[in-house]
Design an enzyme around this catalytic site. Sequence first.
Site, mmCIF file in Angstrom:
data_model
loop_
_atom_site.group_PDB
_atom_site.id
_atom_site.type_symbol
_atom_site.label_atom_id
_atom_site.label_comp_id
_atom_site.label_asym_id
_atom_site.label_seq_id
_atom_site.Cartn_x
_atom_site.Cartn_y
_atom_site.Cartn_z
ATOM 1 N N ASP A 1 31.273 -30.635 97.335
ATOM 2 C CA ASP A 1 30.498 -29.694 97.548
ATOM 3 C C ASP A 1 31.346 -28.583 98.097
ATOM 4 O O ASP A 1 32.614 -28.711 98.188
ATOM 5 C CB ASP A 1 29.904 -30.252 98.826
ATOM 6 C CG ASP A 1 29.048 -28.966 99.559
ATOM 7 O OD1 ASP A 1 28.310 -28.140 98.566
ATOM 8 O OD2 ASP A 1 28.888 -28.510 100.716
ATOM 9 N N ASP B 1 30.415 -24.968 100.066
ATOM 10 C CA ASP B 1 30.267 -24.337 101.108
ATOM 11 C C ASP B 1 30.196 -25.466 102.381
ATOM 12 O O ASP B 1 29.521 -26.344 102.344
ATOM 13 C CB ASP B 1 28.980 -23.723 101.309
ATOM 14 C CG ASP B 1 28.737 -22.735 100.161
ATOM 15 O OD1 ASP B 1 29.882 -21.772 100.359
ATOM 16 O OD2 ASP B 1 28.016 -22.507 99.409
HETATM 17 C C1 BG6 Z 1 24.784 -23.855 99.151
HETATM 18 C C2 BG6 Z 1 24.768 -23.354 100.703
HETATM 19 O O1 BG6 Z 1 26.175 -24.074 99.198
HETATM 20 O O2 BG6 Z 1 24.485 -22.663 98.233
HETATM 21 C C3 BG6 Z 1 23.417 -22.812 100.868
HETATM 22 O O3 BG6 Z 1 25.050 -24.495 101.453
HETATM 23 C C4 BG6 Z 1 22.922 -21.961 99.958
HETATM 24 O O4 BG6 Z 1 23.192 -22.557 102.197
HETATM 25 C C5 BG6 Z 1 23.038 -22.463 98.512
HETATM 26 O O5 BG6 Z 1 21.638 -21.406 100.231
HETATM 27 C C6 BG6 Z 1 22.661 -21.160 97.493
HETATM 28 O O6 BG6 Z 1 24.029 -20.246 97.576
HETATM 29 P P1 BG6 Z 1 23.960 -18.847 96.953
HETATM 30 O O7 BG6 Z 1 25.270 -18.392 96.980
HETATM 31 O O8 BG6 Z 1 23.452 -19.193 95.456
HETATM 32 O O9 BG6 Z 1 22.659 -17.893 97.491
HETATM 33 MG MG MG Z 2 27.837 -27.461 102.246
#
Ligand code: BG6
Ligand code: MG
Length: 214
Positions: free
Chosen positions: A8, A10
Amino acid sequence: MIKAVIFDLDGVIVSTDEFHYQAWKLMADQECIPFYKTINHRLRGVSRMESLTIILEKAHQSYSEEEKVKLAEFKNQAYVKSLSSLDETHILPGVLQVLSKLKKMGVKVAIGSSSKNAQFILKQIKLFDAFDAIADGHDIIHSKPAPDIFLVAATKLGVEDHACLVVEDAVAGIIAAKRAGMFAFAVGDARKSVEADYKADDIKELIEVVKNSR
Ligand code: BG6
Ligand code: MG
């Protein structure tokens, strides 16, 4: 035998949680919607629009689909703007050592992230070329806890699902990994998951897990 590790992004490779939180907070404050860190925890691993749905549970008014799209766009613009300050110093402890060891062991590595900003983030932290495959929010319709993102990552790698280990900081991500028929390695918040095969305080512990599977 573990042939590939799917990370993953984030909360595992880089800590973007605070950036997400501040951007959603800006949107929530503007709309007078109560929003705090405990709600933010529930947004880990879920898509942007699903995150918005969770935040709107506390809203005092209802929003049309068009208004929801505008709110999500507002958040994303604030989020992307804040990501301009992101660089290699934001890579989480142990990540570079783990990637280098896996490479030496001949284990393939991929990103499996729900984020549509994943490629931009990887470029910011100078890790765009460090992975054999990247599966992100553009590749899927259903985000975690659906298994789709990890199945796409395994397909891109050309590795069987059951030979993949997923590293996750979100409970939704651990559920997704198990639904994909993969091993699940939990760090951070995901350690509270009952489904994780491994739980670690330090991401470097995954090297032993991979070695022991061989
Ligand atoms: C994930 C995060 O990696 O990405 C979430 O943990 C987030 O919190 C999701 O909502 C979508 O991210 P983005 O950058 O497409 O808005
Ligand atoms: Mg994560």
